[in-house]
Design a protein around this motif. Structure first.
Motif, PDB file in Angstrom:
ATOM      1  N   UNK A  12      32.484  73.151  32.987  1.00 25.01           N
ATOM      2  CA  UNK A  12      33.128  72.147  32.149  1.00 25.01           C
ATOM      3  C   UNK A  12      34.518  72.556  31.678  1.00 25.01           C
ATOM      4  N   UNK A  13      35.035  73.685  32.146  1.00 27.07           N
ATOM      5  CA  UNK A  13      36.370  74.126  31.753  1.00 27.07           C
ATOM      6  C   UNK A  13      37.427  73.163  32.298  1.00 27.07           C
ATOM      7  N   UNK A  14      38.591  73.048  31.646  1.00 22.41           N
ATOM      8  CA  UNK A  14      39.656  72.185  32.173  1.00 22.41           C
ATOM      9  C   UNK A  14      40.035  72.579  33.596  1.00 22.41           C
ATOM     10  N   UNK A  15      40.340  71.569  34.417  1.00 18.58           N
ATOM     11  CA  UNK A  15      40.773  71.797  35.796  1.00 18.58           C
ATOM     12  C   UNK A  15      42.295  71.784  35.914  1.00 18.58           C
ATOM     13  N   UNK A  16      42.930  70.763  35.296  1.00 19.70           N
ATOM     14  CA  UNK A  16      44.396  70.601  35.315  1.00 19.70           C
ATOM     15  C   UNK A  16      44.921  70.529  36.750  1.00 19.70           C
ATOM     16  N   UNK A  17      44.152  69.915  37.632  1.00 16.49           N
ATOM     17  CA  UNK A  17      44.476  69.923  39.046  1.00 16.49           C
ATOM     18  C   UNK A  17      44.695  68.503  39.557  1.00 16.49           C
ATOM     19  N   UNK A  18      45.903  68.231  40.053  1.00 20.02           N
ATOM     20  CA  UNK A  18      46.197  67.005  40.763  1.00 20.02           C
ATOM     21  C   UNK A  18      46.133  67.331  42.254  1.00 20.02           C
ATOM     22  N   UNK A  19      45.241  66.639  42.961  1.00 21.92           N
ATOM     23  CA  UNK A  19      44.904  67.070  44.324  1.00 21.92           C
ATOM     24  C   UNK A  19      44.957  65.912  45.305  1.00 21.92           C
ATOM     25  N   UNK A  20      45.203  66.250  46.577  1.00 22.17           N
ATOM     26  CA  UNK A  20      45.058  65.333  47.711  1.00 22.17           C
ATOM     27  C   UNK A  20      44.216  66.040  48.760  1.00 22.17           C
ATOM     28  N   UNK A  21      43.094  65.427  49.123  1.00 23.64           N
ATOM     29  CA  UNK A  21      42.233  66.007  50.155  1.00 23.64           C
ATOM     30  C   UNK A  21      41.954  64.915  51.189  1.00 23.64           C
ATOM     31  N   UNK A  22      42.338  65.147  52.407  1.00 25.18           N
ATOM     32  CA  UNK A  22      42.083  64.165  53.452  1.00 25.18           C
ATOM     33  C   UNK A  22      40.791  64.505  54.178  1.00 25.18           C
ATOM     34  N   UNK A  23      40.042  63.445  54.489  1.00 28.30           N
ATOM     35  CA  UNK A  23      38.837  63.555  55.300  1.00 28.30           C
ATOM     36  C   UNK A  23      37.829  64.540  54.706  1.00 28.30           C
ATOM     37  N   UNK A  24      37.200  64.124  53.600  1.00 26.88           N
ATOM     38  CA  UNK A  24      36.203  64.973  52.953  1.00 26.88           C
ATOM     39  C   UNK A  24      35.084  65.342  53.924  1.00 26.88           C
ATOM     40  N   UNK A  25      34.555  66.542  53.740  1.00 27.01           N
ATOM     41  CA  UNK A  25      33.485  67.042  54.601  1.00 27.01           C
ATOM     42  C   UNK A  25      32.182  66.329  54.285  1.00 27.01           C
ATOM     43  N   UNK A  26      31.576  65.726  55.296  1.00 27.09           N
ATOM     44  CA  UNK A  26      30.257  65.113  55.141  1.00 27.09           C
ATOM     45  C   UNK A  26      29.222  66.155  55.541  1.00 27.09           C
ATOM     46  N   UNK A  27      28.450  66.638  54.557  1.00 20.51           N
ATOM     47  CA  UNK A  27      27.534  67.747  54.810  1.00 20.51           C
ATOM     48  C   UNK A  27      26.101  67.274  55.055  1.00 20.51           C
ATOM     49  N   UNK A  28      25.862  65.973  54.924  1.00 21.72           N
ATOM     50  CA  UNK A  28      24.516  65.444  55.149  1.00 21.72           C
ATOM     51  C   UNK A  28      24.632  63.955  55.431  1.00 21.72           C
ATOM     52  N   UNK A  29      23.906  63.469  56.430  1.00 15.41           N
ATOM     53  CA  UNK A  29      23.929  62.060  56.756  1.00 15.41           C
ATOM     54  C   UNK A  29      25.231  61.633  57.408  1.00 15.41           C
ATOM     55  N   UNK A  30      25.533  60.341  57.251  1.00 15.33           N
ATOM     56  CA  UNK A  30      26.726  59.774  57.872  1.00 15.33           C
ATOM     57  C   UNK A  30      27.284  58.672  56.985  1.00 15.33           C
ATOM     58  N   UNK A  31      28.600  58.708  56.758  1.00 15.45           N
ATOM     59  CA  UNK A  31      29.244  57.690  55.930  1.00 15.45           C
ATOM     60  C   UNK A  31      29.199  56.343  56.656  1.00 15.45           C
ATOM     61  N   UNK A  32      28.708  55.292  56.012  1.00 16.01           N
ATOM     62  CA  UNK A  32      28.690  53.975  56.667  1.00 16.01           C
ATOM     63  C   UNK A  32      30.107  53.555  57.077  1.00 16.01           C
ATOM     64  N   UNK A  33      30.302  53.330  58.364  1.00 14.96           N
ATOM     65  CA  UNK A  33      31.644  53.076  58.889  1.00 14.96           C
ATOM     66  C   UNK A  33      32.217  51.756  58.392  1.00 14.96           C
ATOM     67  N   UNK A  34      31.344  50.818  57.993  1.00 17.85           N
ATOM     68  CA  UNK A  34      31.848  49.519  57.561  1.00 17.85           C
ATOM     69  C   UNK A  34      32.372  49.515  56.130  1.00 17.85           C
ATOM     70  N   UNK A  35      32.121  50.582  55.364  1.00 14.09           N
ATOM     71  CA  UNK A  35      32.633  50.634  53.993  1.00 14.09           C
ATOM     72  C   UNK A  35      34.155  50.761  54.034  1.00 14.09           C
ATOM     73  N   UNK A  36      34.836  49.809  53.419  1.00 17.46           N
ATOM     74  CA  UNK A  36      36.295  49.764  53.463  1.00 17.46           C
ATOM     75  C   UNK A  36      36.797  49.422  52.069  1.00 17.46           C
ATOM     76  N   UNK A  37      37.256  50.425  51.358  1.00 21.76           N
ATOM     77  CA  UNK A  37      37.706  50.225  49.990  1.00 21.76           C
ATOM     78  C   UNK A  37      37.815  51.552  49.275  1.00 21.76           C
ATOM     79  N   UNK A  38      37.924  51.490  47.955  1.00 20.85           N
ATOM     80  CA  UNK A  38      38.139  52.691  47.155  1.00 20.85           C
ATOM     81  C   UNK A  38      37.219  52.707  45.944  1.00 20.85           C
ATOM     82  N   UNK A  39      36.596  53.859  45.744  1.00 17.47           N
ATOM     83  CA  UNK A  39      35.845  54.119  44.521  1.00 17.47           C
ATOM     84  C   UNK A  39      36.790  54.841  43.570  1.00 17.47           C
TER      85      UNK A  39
END
Length: 481
Positions: A12-39
């Motif tokens: 729970x310590x402060x992060x103070x991190x502004x980050x950009x990460x492309x193509x997150x690692x999927x470690x289980x299953x498969x991301x539904x390809x039809x999902x198109x948008x932003x959480x």
């Protein structure tokens, strides 16, 4: 600068991190390809350490906006501080300048008159604009692609309240955004400003009412025909602030009041309904059938928050403070000034969400973060499970992330544009505390007790967050700001 205090849990310590990460690692299953948008979600992450003893870091920290952008099975992550007037002033000074939570009397004199809002509570999209918000100030507009801060927004001068809720409701039939501001004339005032905005985000209705007493009104309920303001005795007063306290205290001697106002009504149309002392904050859903108005919220016997003191001096009671999903029902046809109560779930939890396409309408499915599991007969530190309830059957299914893991707010994402109510996915950020990293877990909304559809691993931990929302790519493409 002074050092940040060492939290009990380093996660729970402060992060103070502004980050950009492309193509997150999927470690289980498969991301539904039809999902198109932003959480989109927002977390609390202090930029500079507080100079206030026992500061409420969960509430009184800078907002960090985050986005998980989905496209053709790929997910990109981004995080940026929301550069509120408060953030900009402290960044320029190189230190913290604002004092106790909701108490400007404890601020450094150099920031007198500077807006204290942190935009750390919710992030939502309406009328082509992405808003970051906290209920003590106007919202902040962000660029929905870059998360760049565009500035405070007062609805082109139409917002006359000093504050604006972090929990607006979008009417799925009209596209209108229904919202309000409490303490609308300043700290510890009982004034509430009520607004409706058209689908383009232009305010088309405003009225002002006064609550029976000044208190926190974190969320409210909206149906097709009414709005409901829950007045719960987490109270505030100028005298309390003048003693150097954070704003709120629990009054065990005060009743709950539900203010019911017709949509686009005025103060002359307001009716009050009264119930015994209890706690409630977030709303899962609400609807009316013309006579009966139903409001569903996690309810506790007493104060939920251990850091806000009991006015009577009573110690915090962890058992009586557990919140369980409960339905409050008001009969609008009679002369009764009370309401009835019925429990909907045995599990204790918070952060209730529904299929937002059913907002203001009758609904049967909802999801919550759970901290007391009735079937496993154990209580976890923080939120340990996700529970999805079928309100028609009363059955609850659970997702268990495993030992030494906690969950954030679960949200619903439709399976596709034509999916039926509750048909789709539950997104939840899971903190893997032993391994000091976070994961975004995607669950089948109707079968959250089955293995996740996909698990996306981040190479770092994410701070605790409050709220967030899914926005489709087509909506984002139509942005106006």
């Amino acid at each position: 600068m002074d050092r940040f205090p060492i939290p009990e849990d380093p996660f729970d310590a402060p992060m103070r991190l502004e980050a950009d990460i492309t193509d997150l690692e999927c470690v289980q299953g498969e991301v539904p390809a039809h999902l198109d948008g932003t959480y989109y979600r927002v977390v609390v992450d202090r930029h500079y350490p507080s100079f206030v003893d026992n500061d409420l870091a969960l509430f009184n920290s800078d907002g960090m906006a985050m986005s998980f952008t989905f496209h053709k099975g790929r997910v990109d992550f981004k995080s940026r501080y929301v550069r509120t007037p408060r953030f900009v002033a402290e960044e320029k000074a190189g230190k913290s300048l604002f004092g106790a939570y909701h108490n400007a009397l404890t601020d450094d004199p150099s920031v007198a008159g500077v807006r204290r809002g942190l935009a750390n509570t919710n992030i939502f999209f309406h009328g082509g604009r992405l808003y970051a918000s906290k209920e003590d100030s106007p919202p902040i507009l962000l660029d929905p692609v870059t998360l760049e801060t565009l500035g405070e927004y007062d609805f082109q001068g139409a917002l006359t309240s000093e504050t604006s809720t972090a929990h607006p409701k979008i009417d799925p039939r009209t596209g209108e955004m229904v919202f309000f501001g409490y303490a609308a004339k300043g700290e510890a005032t009982p004034d509430i400003a009520y607004y409706e905005a058209d689908p383009n985000g232009q305010i088309i209705h405003e009225t002002w009412i006064r609550a029976p007493y000044s208190c926190m009104i974190h969320d409210f309920a909206v149906t097709q025909n009414y709005v409901v303001f829950p007045i719960v005795p987490l109270r505030s007063s100028i005298e309390w602030l003048e003693k150097g306290n954070p704003q709120f205290f629990w009054d065990p001697n005060e009743d709950v009041h539900l203010g019911v106002l017709p949509r686009k009504g005025t103060d002359k149309d307001l009716r009050w309904f009264r119930g015994s002392n209890r706690f409630a904050s977030h709303i899962m859903g609400a609807y009316d059938d013309g006579r009966y108005l139903h409001l569903d919220s996690p309810v506790a016997e007493t104060n939920y928050f251990p850091w806000f003191p009991d006015l009577s001096g009573a110690p915090y009671n962890p058992d009586r403070s557990k919140t369980r999903l409960t339905r409050w029902t008001i009969d609008l046809s009679g002369e009764s000034e009370t309401f009835t109560e019925r429990r909907l779930m045995d599990a204790a939890g918070e952060f209730p969400r529904m299929d937002d396409r059913q907002e203001t309408l009758d609904y049967n499915w909802g999801v919550m973060a759970i901290n007391d599991h009735p079937e496993q007969h154990k209580t976890g530190g923080g939120f340990r499970w996700v529970g999805a309830v079928d309100l028609s059957s009363g059955r609850t299914k659970y997702y268990d992330p495993g030992e030494n893991s906690t969950v954030g707010e679960p949200i619903f994402v439709p399976g596709n544009d034509t999916a039926g109510p509750g048909a789709g996915y539950v997104f939840v950020v899971v903190a893997r505390r032993d391994h000091m990293h976070s994961e975004l877990v995607i669950l089948d909304a109707q079968h959250i007790d089955r293995p996740p559809v996909a698990t996306l691993k981040l190479p770092m931990r994410l701070k605790s967050g409050l709220h967030g929302n899914w926005v489709g790519a087509d909506e984002i493409a139509g942005r106006t700001a």
